[in-house]
Write a protein that holds these residues in place. Structure first.
Motif, PDB file in Angstrom:
ATOM      1  N   LEU A 102      -1.851  17.489  -6.730  1.00 58.63           N
ATOM      2  CA  LEU A 102      -1.193  18.631  -7.370  1.00 58.63           C
ATOM      3  C   LEU A 102      -1.566  19.904  -6.625  1.00 58.63           C
ATOM      4  CD1 LEU A 102       0.441  19.883  -9.750  1.00 58.63           C
ATOM      5  CD2 LEU A 102      -1.752  20.203 -10.909  1.00 58.63           C
ATOM      6  N   LEU A 103      -0.557  20.651  -6.212  1.00 58.02           N
ATOM      7  CA  LEU A 103      -0.807  21.978  -5.643  1.00 58.02           C
ATOM      8  C   LEU A 103      -0.703  22.990  -6.777  1.00 58.02           C
ATOM      9  CD1 LEU A 103       1.312  21.765  -2.352  1.00 58.02           C
ATOM     10  CD2 LEU A 103      -1.156  21.468  -2.620  1.00 58.02           C
ATOM     11  N   ALA A 104      -1.817  23.553  -7.156  1.00 55.58           N
ATOM     12  CA  ALA A 104      -1.840  24.556  -8.239  1.00 55.58           C
ATOM     13  C   ALA A 104      -2.628  25.754  -7.722  1.00 55.58           C
ATOM     14  CB  ALA A 104      -2.468  23.962  -9.494  1.00 55.58           C
ATOM     15  N   VAL A 105      -2.215  26.230  -6.542  1.00 51.71           N
ATOM     16  CA  VAL A 105      -3.005  27.250  -5.833  1.00 51.71           C
ATOM     17  C   VAL A 105      -2.601  28.682  -6.185  1.00 51.71           C
ATOM     18  CG1 VAL A 105      -3.758  25.806  -3.908  1.00 51.71           C
ATOM     19  CG2 VAL A 105      -1.502  26.880  -3.807  1.00 51.71           C
ATOM     20  N   GLY A 106      -1.678  28.827  -7.145  1.00 52.60           N
ATOM     21  CA  GLY A 106      -1.415  30.151  -7.712  1.00 52.60           C
ATOM     22  C   GLY A 106      -0.744  31.132  -6.768  1.00 52.60           C
ATOM     23  N   SER A 107      -1.048  32.404  -7.001  1.00 46.18           N
ATOM     24  CA  SER A 107      -0.449  33.458  -6.182  1.00 46.18           C
ATOM     25  C   SER A 107      -1.506  34.507  -5.865  1.00 46.18           C
ATOM     26  CB  SER A 107       0.733  34.087  -6.934  1.00 46.18           C
ATOM     27  OG  SER A 107       0.290  34.584  -8.169  1.00 46.18           O
ATOM     28  N   SER A 108      -1.159  35.413  -4.961  1.00 45.55           N
ATOM     29  CA  SER A 108      -2.087  36.474  -4.556  1.00 45.55           C
ATOM     30  C   SER A 108      -1.416  37.816  -4.758  1.00 45.55           C
ATOM     31  CB  SER A 108      -2.431  36.340  -3.069  1.00 45.55           C
ATOM     32  OG  SER A 108      -3.018  35.097  -2.821  1.00 45.55           O
ATOM     33  N   PRO A 109      -2.210  38.863  -5.007  1.00 42.99           N
ATOM     34  CA  PRO A 109      -1.610  40.190  -5.192  1.00 42.99           C
ATOM     35  C   PRO A 109      -0.854  40.613  -3.938  1.00 42.99           C
ATOM     36  CG  PRO A 109      -3.932  40.186  -5.796  1.00 42.99           C
ATOM     37  CD  PRO A 109      -3.674  38.866  -5.149  1.00 42.99           C
ATOM     38  N   PHE A 110       0.301  41.218  -4.170  1.00 42.66           N
ATOM     39  CA  PHE A 110       1.075  41.767  -3.050  1.00 42.66           C
ATOM     40  C   PHE A 110       0.506  43.147  -2.719  1.00 42.66           C
ATOM     41  CE2 PHE A 110       4.632  44.580  -1.807  1.00 42.66           C
ATOM     42  CZ  PHE A 110       4.908  44.003  -0.577  1.00 42.66           C
ATOM     43  N   ARG A 267       7.830  17.380  -9.177  1.00 42.32           N
ATOM     44  CA  ARG A 267       7.600  16.753  -7.874  1.00 42.32           C
ATOM     45  C   ARG A 267       8.043  17.707  -6.776  1.00 42.32           C
ATOM     46  NH1 ARG A 267      10.811  11.255  -9.046  1.00 42.32           N
ATOM     47  NH2 ARG A 267      12.339  12.886  -9.395  1.00 42.32           N
ATOM     48  N   THR A 268       7.290  17.766  -5.693  1.00 39.10           N
ATOM     49  CA  THR A 268       7.735  18.545  -4.527  1.00 39.10           C
ATOM     50  C   THR A 268       8.590  17.631  -3.657  1.00 39.10           C
ATOM     51  OG1 THR A 268       5.908  17.882  -3.116  1.00 39.10           O
ATOM     52  CG2 THR A 268       5.520  19.767  -4.573  1.00 39.10           C
ATOM     53  N   SER A 269       8.929  18.109  -2.466  1.00 37.01           N
ATOM     54  CA  SER A 269       9.759  17.280  -1.576  1.00 37.01           C
ATOM     55  C   SER A 269       8.938  16.168  -0.912  1.00 37.01           C
ATOM     56  CB  SER A 269      10.407  18.157  -0.503  1.00 37.01           C
ATOM     57  OG  SER A 269       9.398  18.826   0.228  1.00 37.01           O
ATOM     58  N   ALA A 275       3.628  20.176  -7.756  1.00 42.53           N
ATOM     59  CA  ALA A 275       3.185  21.584  -7.754  1.00 42.53           C
ATOM     60  C   ALA A 275       3.419  22.168  -9.138  1.00 42.53           C
ATOM     61  CB  ALA A 275       3.927  22.398  -6.706  1.00 42.53           C
ATOM     62  N   ALA A 276       2.561  23.092  -9.555  1.00 47.43           N
ATOM     63  CA  ALA A 276       2.686  23.715 -10.886  1.00 47.43           C
ATOM     64  C   ALA A 276       2.055  25.098 -10.868  1.00 47.43           C
ATOM     65  CB  ALA A 276       1.985  22.848 -11.938  1.00 47.43           C
ATOM     66  N   GLY A 277       2.546  25.947 -11.778  1.00 46.88           N
ATOM     67  CA  GLY A 277       1.973  27.287 -11.924  1.00 46.88           C
ATOM     68  C   GLY A 277       2.672  28.305 -11.028  1.00 46.88           C
ATOM     69  N   ASP A 278       1.968  29.393 -10.751  1.00 42.12           N
ATOM     70  CA  ASP A 278       2.571  30.517 -10.003  1.00 42.12           C
ATOM     71  C   ASP A 278       3.155  30.100  -8.661  1.00 42.12           C
ATOM     72  OD1 ASP A 278       1.708  32.157 -12.041  1.00 42.12           O
ATOM     73  OD2 ASP A 278       0.583  33.529 -10.749  1.00 42.12           O
ATOM     74  N   VAL A 279       2.636  29.013  -8.075  1.00 39.33           N
ATOM     75  CA  VAL A 279       3.095  28.620  -6.730  1.00 39.33           C
ATOM     76  C   VAL A 279       4.427  27.874  -6.771  1.00 39.33           C
ATOM     77  CG1 VAL A 279       1.976  26.331  -6.559  1.00 39.33           C
ATOM     78  CG2 VAL A 279       2.192  27.752  -4.530  1.00 39.33           C
ATOM     79  N   PRO A 307       5.006   8.282 -13.797  1.00 41.77           N
ATOM     80  CA  PRO A 307       6.195   8.976 -13.309  1.00 41.77           C
ATOM     81  C   PRO A 307       7.353   8.899 -14.311  1.00 41.77           C
ATOM     82  CG  PRO A 307       5.248   7.644 -11.580  1.00 41.77           C
ATOM     83  CD  PRO A 307       4.483   7.317 -12.829  1.00 41.77           C
ATOM     84  N   GLY A 308       7.987  10.024 -14.540  1.00 44.08           N
ATOM     85  CA  GLY A 308       9.152  10.061 -15.435  1.00 44.08           C
ATOM     86  C   GLY A 308       8.792  10.216 -16.903  1.00 44.08           C
TER      87      GLY A 308
END
Ligand SMILES: Cc1cc2nc3c(=O)[nH]c(=O)nc-3n(C[C@H](O)[C@H](O)[C@H](O)COP(=O)(O)OP(=O)(O)OC[C@H]3O[C@@H](n4cnc5c(N)ncnc54)[C@H](O)[C@@H]3O)c2cc1C
Length: 412
Positions: A102-110, A267-269, A275-279, A307-308
């Motif tokens: 799972l990619l749950a790496v969020g976001s960063s301030p712009f 699911r990603t590609s 992936a989940a969350g801000d990302v 799955p599903g």
């Protein structure tokens, strides 16, 4: 089966909880680049305002993770995902294989690209370490008698930070690019009611201004505007939105637009990668709010196990301004751009109450509530239920209208 999660925010923790519930005894490994255990980011505002201690920020004791078989690797950045070998590579040169990732790496301030943005005394707020640095600077400014501070950005985070810094004793000016505050959460009429209240808290607001550069003599001294005077500041906090952390996914060859593209199962590609969350970007949307991170984390975790087994349909956006003495909540669609919507509004400047409902085909699709916290749960339910309220008309805005009667019926 081995489940690996990159990131340790609310999406990661929610997914970890769903995995351990769905697959008791499974191996769950969480990797985070932060040195701190899981905490809730909104609490950083209270920490900054001096209302919470550092230790109050952490959510779970070590036993919580142990009981669920979740191992958290702090200060361990994931630097690469190798989808063909089903492995992640770590900054410390270690690696870890996964069955599901799972990619749950969020976001960063712009950080807007203005000259001087990297100067000493200019901050963004995302992490505990950011909050500690801002607090330290604020304390030093106050002891030196240099109380002026600027917050760039009149959104939720900008106003919450401005309020926290004011509580600490700084004299804060908020610089707002657009003509009204919180343009994503409130319309112009509501914003004028809100602005009066923000100013009563001692916060100065400058609208329709653009930052030209940040001035410094080794340490920040002020903010120069494209038109208008220079605003003196010994602390500048930039709250100009976030950018999803998509680099890992991009480098791994996953499909990425503004965020990592996900389907209804999160699911990603790439096979076995979620992936989940801000990302995560779902149907062109990146809500970057906690309710979306929670729903997505739950659905991703369930599908990683089975799955599903769970489906994500999107999140009704709902945000609350958390400034002491001010209650503002926005739910769903608050400023429709197309035809076919009906808007009901009522403003009472004396009491600081503003209510707006947006209806389509007699159903509430959005609401703004300023100075009225009581109606939030019922209105949120009504938006989710899509209840037909057409027969109540304007009386929906009355102080004594019982929304609960409609929600109890599951709609009229
Ligand atoms: C001060 C503040 C107040 C907020 N208040 C609200 C609010 O009131 N309501 C609301 O809905 N939302 C609020 N938000 C937004 C909310 O916090 C986010 O939407 C939410 O945290 C997103 O959760 P997430 O798990 O996707 O990402 P994050 O919480 O950003 O967590 C991602 C984690 O991944 C880690 N990470 C990143 N890259 C890597 C890597 N390569 N390897 C390992 N780890 C990595 C990060 O360090 C971080 O710990 C607020 C945000 C802030 C900063």
């Amino acid at each position: 089966m081995k489940f690996v999660i990159a990131g340790n925010g609310i999406a990661a923790i929610t997914a970890g909880r769903a995995i351990s519930a769905g697959a008791p005894g499974a191996q769950v490994e969480i990797y985070t680049d932060e040195p701190h255990p899981y905490y809730l980011r909104p609490r950083l505002i209270q920490f900054l305002a001096g209302r919470l201690r550092l230790e109050d920020l952490y959510v779970y004791p070590p036993e919580w993770y142990a009981k669920r078989g979740i191992a958290v690797h702090l200060a361990t950045k994931v630097v690469e995902v190798d989808t063909s070998r089903q492995q992640i590579l770590l900054e410390d040169r270690g690696e870890s294989s996964y069955d599901r990732l799972l990619l749950a790496v969020g976001s960063s301030p712009f950080r807007p690209p203005v000259p001087g943005i990297g100067q000493d005394g200019v901050f963004t707020l995302r992490t505990i370490d950011d909050a500690l640095a801002i607090k330290d600077r604020a304390e030093r400014c106050i002891s030196a008698g240099s109380r002026e501070a600027v917050v760039i950005g009149g959104g939720l985070l900008g106003l919450e930070c401005a309020s926290a810094l004011t509580t600490q004793g700084l004299e804060v000016t908020v610089l707002q690019r657009g003509s009204w505050l919180l343009h994503k959460q409130i319309d112009q009429e509501g914003a004028s009611v809100l602005q009066e209240q923000i100013e009563r808290l001692g916060i100065r607001v400058m609208g329709n201004v653009q930052t030209e550069s940040i001035l410094s003599n080794g340490s920040v001294t002020g903010v120069s505007l494209k038109s208008g005077p220079t605003v003196p500041a010994h602390l500048v906090l930039c709250a100009a939105g976030v950018t999803p952390n998509t680099d890992l996914a991009k480098d791994a060859g996953l499909e990425v637009k503004r965020g990592v593209l996900v389907d209804h199962q999160l699911r990603t590609s790439a096979e076995y990668v979620y992936a989940a969350g801000d990302v995560a970007e779902f149907q062109g949307k990146l809500p970057c709010i906690i309710p979306a991170a929670v729903e997505q984390g739950r659905v991703a975790g369930a599908n990683m196990v089975e799955p599903g087994s769970a489906t994500y349909h999107g999140t009704v956006p709902s945000t609350t301004l958390k400034v002491v003495g001010l209650d503002l909540t926005s739910i769903g669609l608050i400023a429709p751009q197309e035809e076919g919507y009906q808007e009901l509004r009522r403003a009472d400047r004396a009491t600081g109450v503003y209510r707006k409902l947006v209806l389509r085909d007699g159903r509430i699709v959005g609401a703004i509530l300023l100075g009225d916290r009581q109606r939030v749960p019922e209105l949120t339910k009504l938006v989710k239920q899509g209840a037909d309220v057409s027969r109540y008309g304007d009386s929906l805005l009355d102080d004594d209208f019982e929304l609960q009667a409609i929600t109890n019926e599951g709609g009229a």
